[in-house]
Scaffold this motif. Structure first.
Motif, PDB file in Angstrom:
ATOM      1  N   THR A 116       0.844  -1.191   0.000  1.00 50.51           N
ATOM      2  CA  THR A 116       0.000   0.000   0.000  1.00 50.51           C
ATOM      3  C   THR A 116       0.876   1.237   0.000  1.00 50.51           C
ATOM      4  O   THR A 116       1.924   1.260   0.627  1.00 50.51           O
ATOM      5  N   THR A 146      -4.484   6.110   1.420  1.00 50.25           N
ATOM      6  CA  THR A 146      -3.647   4.962   1.079  1.00 50.25           C
ATOM      7  C   THR A 146      -4.302   4.262  -0.104  1.00 50.25           C
ATOM      8  O   THR A 146      -5.527   4.269  -0.236  1.00 50.25           O
ATOM      9  N   GLU A 147      -3.467   3.688  -0.958  1.00 48.12           N
ATOM     10  CA  GLU A 147      -3.960   2.972  -2.133  1.00 48.12           C
ATOM     11  C   GLU A 147      -3.273   1.627  -2.249  1.00 48.12           C
ATOM     12  O   GLU A 147      -2.094   1.494  -1.904  1.00 48.12           O
ATOM     13  N   ASN A 148      -4.007   0.645  -2.742  1.00 47.04           N
ATOM     14  CA  ASN A 148      -3.415  -0.661  -3.008  1.00 47.04           C
ATOM     15  C   ASN A 148      -2.731  -0.628  -4.377  1.00 47.04           C
ATOM     16  O   ASN A 148      -2.830   0.372  -5.097  1.00 47.04           O
ATOM     17  N   THR A 192      -7.757   2.546  -0.083  1.00 50.79           N
ATOM     18  CA  THR A 192      -7.977   1.581   1.003  1.00 50.79           C
ATOM     19  C   THR A 192      -8.221   2.268   2.343  1.00 50.79           C
ATOM     20  O   THR A 192      -8.664   1.635   3.292  1.00 50.79           O
ATOM     21  N   TYR A 198      -9.054  -4.046   4.605  1.00 46.41           N
ATOM     22  CA  TYR A 198      -7.678  -3.602   4.835  1.00 46.41           C
ATOM     23  C   TYR A 198      -7.418  -3.241   6.298  1.00 46.41           C
ATOM     24  O   TYR A 198      -6.427  -2.597   6.605  1.00 46.41           O
ATOM     25  N   LEU A 240      -2.723   0.091   8.521  1.00 43.92           N
ATOM     26  CA  LEU A 240      -3.009   1.294   7.738  1.00 43.92           C
ATOM     27  C   LEU A 240      -3.452   2.461   8.623  1.00 43.92           C
ATOM     28  O   LEU A 240      -3.039   3.600   8.388  1.00 43.92           O
TER      29      LEU A 240
END
Length: 180
Positions: free
Chosen positions: A2, A46-48, A54, A81, A86
């Motif tokens: 991530t 946040t990004e996958n 996410t 997630y 995270l």
């Protein structure tokens, strides 16, 4: 893996899956955009690897004097997630950004007094209950009001830890007495 990304206005069309949790506050689009315009460095996601959001953090800087602080307005992580760090990543990033460039004394947030899971998570991140805000969450008609805990974590500038108190859960204030 991530990755942490700045939030952009077009990301508002991609956060639906993150906002599905019943405890996540949802706001109108102008509210999100006002935060993005005023505190762009305190609004991030946040990004996958597939580019899906996410989680995200929406924060601000506010107060005067020793009450100058960073504030967690919204922290949300998609259900798939959770429990992988995270939330900690998002909170720690807000803490860093509140220290530099904002030079804040502390970070604060409001959490429903009944949300034991979130309270425990924030305690694990070093936050403590500063005070109970009676009826903070509720409707205009006063039905189904719920108390909130104002939780705080001192930052480097608060060397004497003046921003927290020992008896936080026993200190009660009304929502109108809270500096927002």
């Amino acid at each position: 893996m991530t990755s942490l990304k700045p939030f952009h206005a077009t990301d508002l069309f991609r956060v639906n899956a993150v906002n599905l949790d019943v405890l996540t506050e949802n706001y109108n689009i102008s509210f999100y955009l006002s935060y993005l315009a005023q505190w762009p460095s305190l609004f991030f996601s946040t990004e996958n690897p597939q580019g899906e959001i996410t989680g995200y953090m929406m924060g601000k800087a506010e107060g005067r004097g020793k009450e100058w602080h960073g504030h967690v307005t919204c922290l949300s992580v998609a259900a798939d997630y959770r429990r992988i760090g995270l939330a900690r990543t998002l909170v720690e990033n807000l803490e860093r950004r509140s220290e530099d460039p904002y030079d804040a004394y502390f970070i604060d947030l409001f959490v429903r007094a009944s949300n034991a899971l979130a309270i425990g998570m924030y305690r694990n991140f070093g936050y403590s209950v500063y005070r109970r805000v009676v009826g903070y969450y509720g409707s205009d008609d006063g039905v189904d009001n719920e108390d909130a805990f104002d939780m705080r974590k001192p930052l480097k500038r608060d060397k004497n830890r003046d921003s927290i108190r020992e008896d936080g859960e026993n200190c009660r204030v009304r929502p109108e007495d809270v500096y927002l």
